[in-house]
Design a protein around this motif. Structure first.
Motif, PDB file in Angstrom:
ATOM      1  N   UNK A  39     -20.753 -16.653 -24.533  1.00  0.00           N
ATOM      2  CA  UNK A  39     -21.116 -17.320 -25.785  1.00  0.00           C
ATOM      3  C   UNK A  39     -20.254 -18.559 -26.014  1.00  0.00           C
ATOM      4  N   UNK A  40     -18.980 -18.415 -25.720  1.00  0.00           N
ATOM      5  CA  UNK A  40     -18.079 -19.552 -25.883  1.00  0.00           C
ATOM      6  C   UNK A  40     -18.513 -20.714 -25.004  1.00  0.00           C
ATOM      7  N   UNK A  47     -17.453 -35.027 -24.089  1.00  0.00           N
ATOM      8  CA  UNK A  47     -16.407 -34.110 -23.630  1.00  0.00           C
ATOM      9  C   UNK A  47     -15.111 -34.260 -24.418  1.00  0.00           C
ATOM     10  N   UNK A  48     -14.786 -35.487 -24.773  1.00  0.00           N
ATOM     11  CA  UNK A  48     -13.501 -35.718 -25.442  1.00  0.00           C
ATOM     12  C   UNK A  48     -13.490 -35.230 -26.888  1.00  0.00           C
ATOM     13  N   UNK A  49     -14.656 -34.924 -27.409  1.00  0.00           N
ATOM     14  CA  UNK A  49     -14.703 -34.391 -28.777  1.00  0.00           C
ATOM     15  C   UNK A  49     -14.526 -32.884 -28.805  1.00  0.00           C
ATOM     16  N   UNK A  50     -14.535 -32.269 -27.631  1.00  0.00           N
ATOM     17  CA  UNK A  50     -14.359 -30.819 -27.578  1.00  0.00           C
ATOM     18  C   UNK A  50     -12.923 -30.457 -27.936  1.00  0.00           C
ATOM     19  N   UNK A  51     -12.766 -29.641 -28.972  1.00  0.00           N
ATOM     20  CA  UNK A  51     -11.430 -29.176 -29.338  1.00  0.00           C
ATOM     21  C   UNK A  51     -11.528 -27.700 -29.686  1.00  0.00           C
ATOM     22  N   UNK A  52     -10.406 -27.032 -29.580  1.00  0.00           N
ATOM     23  CA  UNK A  52     -10.372 -25.611 -29.931  1.00  0.00           C
ATOM     24  C   UNK A  52     -10.798 -25.432 -31.380  1.00  0.00           C
ATOM     25  N   UNK A  53     -10.323 -26.320 -32.230  1.00  0.00           N
ATOM     26  CA  UNK A  53     -10.648 -26.211 -33.648  1.00  0.00           C
ATOM     27  C   UNK A  53     -12.136 -26.334 -33.925  1.00  0.00           C
ATOM     28  N   UNK A  54     -12.749 -27.364 -33.371  1.00  0.00           N
ATOM     29  CA  UNK A  54     -14.178 -27.573 -33.612  1.00  0.00           C
ATOM     30  C   UNK A  54     -15.010 -26.433 -33.030  1.00  0.00           C
ATOM     31  N   UNK A  76     -14.077 -23.370 -32.464  1.00  0.00           N
ATOM     32  CA  UNK A  76     -13.882 -22.163 -33.259  1.00  0.00           C
ATOM     33  C   UNK A  76     -14.715 -22.232 -34.540  1.00  0.00           C
ATOM     34  N   UNK A  77     -14.744 -23.411 -35.126  1.00  0.00           N
ATOM     35  CA  UNK A  77     -15.518 -23.577 -36.352  1.00  0.00           C
ATOM     36  C   UNK A  77     -17.001 -23.285 -36.112  1.00  0.00           C
ATOM     37  N   UNK A  78     -17.525 -23.840 -35.029  1.00  0.00           N
ATOM     38  CA  UNK A  78     -18.935 -23.626 -34.695  1.00  0.00           C
ATOM     39  C   UNK A  78     -19.219 -22.152 -34.417  1.00  0.00           C
ATOM     40  N   UNK A  79     -18.222 -21.471 -33.884  1.00  0.00           N
ATOM     41  CA  UNK A  79     -18.396 -20.053 -33.557  1.00  0.00           C
ATOM     42  C   UNK A  79     -18.022 -19.162 -34.740  1.00  0.00           C
ATOM     43  N   UNK A  80     -17.610 -19.784 -35.830  1.00  0.00           N
ATOM     44  CA  UNK A  80     -17.224 -19.062 -37.041  1.00  0.00           C
ATOM     45  C   UNK A  80     -16.106 -18.056 -36.806  1.00  0.00           C
ATOM     46  N   UNK A  81     -15.111 -18.503 -36.076  1.00  0.00           N
ATOM     47  CA  UNK A  81     -13.877 -17.718 -35.924  1.00  0.00           C
ATOM     48  C   UNK A  81     -12.704 -18.661 -36.122  1.00  0.00           C
ATOM     49  N   UNK A  82     -11.503 -18.100 -36.171  1.00  0.00           N
ATOM     50  CA  UNK A  82     -10.295 -18.914 -36.277  1.00  0.00           C
ATOM     51  C   UNK A  82      -9.866 -19.361 -34.883  1.00  0.00           C
ATOM     52  N   UNK A  83      -9.273 -20.533 -34.804  1.00  0.00           N
ATOM     53  CA  UNK A  83      -8.905 -21.067 -33.476  1.00  0.00           C
ATOM     54  C   UNK A  83      -8.166 -20.075 -32.574  1.00  0.00           C
ATOM     55  N   UNK A  84      -7.176 -19.339 -33.058  1.00  0.00           N
ATOM     56  CA  UNK A  84      -6.450 -18.470 -32.121  1.00  0.00           C
ATOM     57  C   UNK A  84      -7.327 -17.397 -31.480  1.00  0.00           C
ATOM     58  N   UNK A  85      -8.430 -17.052 -32.125  1.00  0.00           N
ATOM     59  CA  UNK A  85      -9.296 -16.005 -31.575  1.00  0.00           C
ATOM     60  C   UNK A  85      -9.806 -16.360 -30.182  1.00  0.00           C
ATOM     61  N   UNK A  86      -9.992 -17.644 -29.957  1.00  0.00           N
ATOM     62  CA  UNK A  86     -10.525 -18.049 -28.658  1.00  0.00           C
ATOM     63  C   UNK A  86      -9.585 -17.693 -27.518  1.00  0.00           C
ATOM     64  N   UNK A  87      -8.302 -17.596 -27.845  1.00  0.00           N
ATOM     65  CA  UNK A  87      -7.327 -17.314 -26.791  1.00  0.00           C
ATOM     66  C   UNK A  87      -7.420 -15.878 -26.280  1.00  0.00           C
TER      67      UNK A  87
END
Lengths: 194, 194
Positions: free
Chosen positions: A11-12, A25-32, A34-45
């Motif tokens: 899904x990620x 590609x350069x607009x890809x950030x953990x924050x963005x 995570x926001x799109x996935x409706x989770x907090x950034x650290x969750x992706x780790x």
DNA sequence: TGCCAAAACTAATCAGATTAGTTAAAATGA
DNA sequence: TCATTTTAACTAATCTGATTAGTTTTGGCA
């Protein structure tokens, strides 16, 4: 929407692919992401080791998808027609997935088995397409490099908005591929003179 | 070394050029650049508006320098020989200034007059080189785009370390250019049939 | 039902770019 | 020469984004 979003790597990667293809590609950030996935950034780790690894995974996806496009285009075709078909497939892929393609050229992890395998698949596909020209073995590889340069160069410049003059870009592409094909024919004739 | 380092934009650009050519464009940071210049990071903002603007200035430098290389190579030559010469100049420039070249493809500011002018200089140079082939006007532009694609594609892949097989890269380049030249000859003959 | 592992969370840290406000040096000119 | 003005450095602070530490929730299963 439940508080817990059930994430997994697939899904990620899907959402990341959407993001990079839409915004670059350069607009890809953990924050963005995570926001799109409706989770907090650290969750992706919990699912990947960081932004850089994510981009490398996108790179692998990119090469695999590119190979799929080219393979589909090549079936049932041979010779000049096959070269035109895989070239069209290449430019079509880049136009539909500019971010993924960008990742595959900017973040290839040379140590990754899966990436290497995918890259070799593309090379072998093109080698098979060139088979009909009966090129000497080395010459065939030079031609693979040549075609790859042409396809990467043209599509990259197009993506960068580099073709400024008001002249049909698709026509430029067709002419370039045809010019290369004519060149192969000429080189084939002279093959034993080099 | 006096406490006050007399900076100016030229010195900053020179050092930034060294950095990107040696360590890669993505390693360029305000902090590292300031360190190399023996000033504090904020001092650089007296001379430029930020990292992004710096990269755009490098992009302009890159195109200007590329044009200079190609121009030097083109003087006194014509036809196939001139195409080979400017192609060699192109690859030589990218090999000597990989970071600057990278900047010129990744951070071109399409609104900048100086950049546009430099880009047009390159296009016009190639158009002049192609003059001897007596191509129709549109066809000449298609061929400029084609050659540019080839040169950008080949050099980019080389810089990315993308040519993995143990086969002479310079030979691949020469063959690619020759194949393109042969293609131009073939297309020239058929010019009135399209 | 209660335990365990997975995977979310909050809070904190770190790096880098950038801004605000200050000060020192150099240049100008009476 | 010496005061004034400007330039361009500085320190301190802020902001953004990635990442880490440590905590809590949840869902599956014994």
């Amino acid at each position: 929407m439940s508080r817990r979003m059930k994430l997994d790597l697939l899904i990620i990667l899907q959402k990341a692919t959407e993001l990079v293809d839409e915004h670059g590609l350069d607009q890809l950030s953990i924050g963005l992401l995570a926001e799109k996935l409706e989770v907090r950034p650290p969750s992706l780790y919990n699912h990947l080791d960081g932004l850089h690894e994510l981009k490398q995974k996108l790179a692998i996806q990119g090469v695999k998808n590119l190979h799929t496009y080219m393979l589909q285009a090549a079936v049932g075709r041979s010779g000049d027609e096959a070269i035109r078909a895989i070239s069209q497939a290449y430019i079509q892929f880049v136009r539909e997935h500019p971010g993924l393609y960008d990742a595959s050229t900017r973040f290839p992890n040379a140590n990754d088995q899966a990436l290497q395998h995918a890259q070799e698949s593309v090379v072998h596909l093109v080698l098979r397409v060139l088979d009909t020209y009966n090129l000497q073995e080395e010459m065939a590889i030079h031609m693979v490099r040549g075609l790859r340069s042409i396809l990467h160069g043209f599509t990259s410049i197009e993506q960068l908005g580099g073709f400024e003059m008001p002249l049909d870009i698709n026509k430029s592409f067709t002419i370039l591929i045809n010019t290369f094909i004519e060149g192969i024919h000429a080189v084939t004739l002279n093959q034993n003179e080099n």
